[in-house]
Scaffold this motif. Structure first.
Motif, PDB file in Angstrom:
ATOM      1  N   UNK A   3       4.992  18.693   4.903  1.00 52.94           N
ATOM      2  CA  UNK A   3       3.787  19.527   5.012  1.00 52.94           C
ATOM      3  C   UNK A   3       3.634  20.352   3.739  1.00 52.94           C
ATOM      4  N   UNK A   4       2.448  20.876   3.543  1.00 48.61           N
ATOM      5  CA  UNK A   4       2.221  21.735   2.376  1.00 48.61           C
ATOM      6  C   UNK A   4       2.664  23.155   2.695  1.00 48.61           C
ATOM      7  N   UNK A   5       2.898  23.931   1.648  1.00 52.54           N
ATOM      8  CA  UNK A   5       3.277  25.333   1.822  1.00 52.54           C
ATOM      9  C   UNK A   5       2.162  26.102   2.527  1.00 52.54           C
ATOM     10  N   UNK A  15       6.091  25.077  13.188  1.00 53.97           N
ATOM     11  CA  UNK A  15       7.050  24.334  12.380  1.00 53.97           C
ATOM     12  C   UNK A  15       8.479  24.833  12.578  1.00 53.97           C
ATOM     13  N   UNK A  16       8.661  26.096  12.932  1.00 52.95           N
ATOM     14  CA  UNK A  16       9.995  26.577  13.272  1.00 52.95           C
ATOM     15  C   UNK A  16      10.508  25.861  14.515  1.00 52.95           C
ATOM     16  N   UNK A  23      13.910  17.489  10.346  1.00 55.58           N
ATOM     17  CA  UNK A  23      13.769  18.156   9.057  1.00 55.58           C
ATOM     18  C   UNK A  23      12.304  18.174   8.649  1.00 55.58           C
ATOM     19  N   UNK A  24      11.895  19.290   8.054  1.00 61.06           N
ATOM     20  CA  UNK A  24      10.523  19.414   7.575  1.00 61.06           C
ATOM     21  C   UNK A  24      10.583  19.738   6.086  1.00 61.06           C
ATOM     22  N   UNK A  25       9.974  18.884   5.284  1.00 61.23           N
ATOM     23  CA  UNK A  25       9.933  19.084   3.849  1.00 61.23           C
ATOM     24  C   UNK A  25       8.637  19.796   3.493  1.00 61.23           C
ATOM     25  N   UNK A  31       4.944  18.316  -4.897  1.00 58.08           N
ATOM     26  CA  UNK A  31       6.388  18.199  -5.078  1.00 58.08           C
ATOM     27  C   UNK A  31       7.109  18.917  -3.941  1.00 58.08           C
ATOM     28  N   UNK A  32       8.199  18.327  -3.469  1.00 59.57           N
ATOM     29  CA  UNK A  32       8.998  18.967  -2.431  1.00 59.57           C
ATOM     30  C   UNK A  32       9.703  20.178  -3.049  1.00 59.57           C
TER      31      UNK A  32
END
Length: 90
Positions: A3-5, A15-16, A23-25, A31-32
């Motif tokens: 996901x994006x920031x 997302x928590x 795992x969530x990137x 870019x990760x």
């Protein structure tokens, strides 16, 4: 999952909760930049991998005694090495 920031910022609670099971990137500008994960996941996987390692017919007490024997043998071996080395120094 990736996901994006900005998405993380908008839906942090969601997302928590998801991070408990996967795992969530987090990406920024494609870019990760971070990974959100469950800190206990490695422990769970390690415990699962150990299932079946200890024979089913051994009791907890027998397992503890065997571990104690191995530790004592390692300690005795170490003392013997120290004694031999001291004999060379003297």
């Amino acid at each position: 999952m990736s996901i994006t920031a900005a998405e993380l910022k908008l839906n942090l609670g969601k997302y928590l909760q998801l991070a408990e099971s996967e795992d969530i990137f987090i990406t920024q500008n494609g870019k990760v930049v971070a990974k959100l994960s469950n800190p206990n996941a490695d422990r769970v996987e390690m415990a699962k991998s150990l299932l079946g390692v200890i024979p089913a017919d051994i009791t907890l007490e027998e397992s503890r005694r065997e571990k104690g024997r191995k530790c004592m043998k390692a300690l005795i071996d170490t003392c013997v090495i120290v004694d031999v080395l001291q004999n060379f120094i003297v």
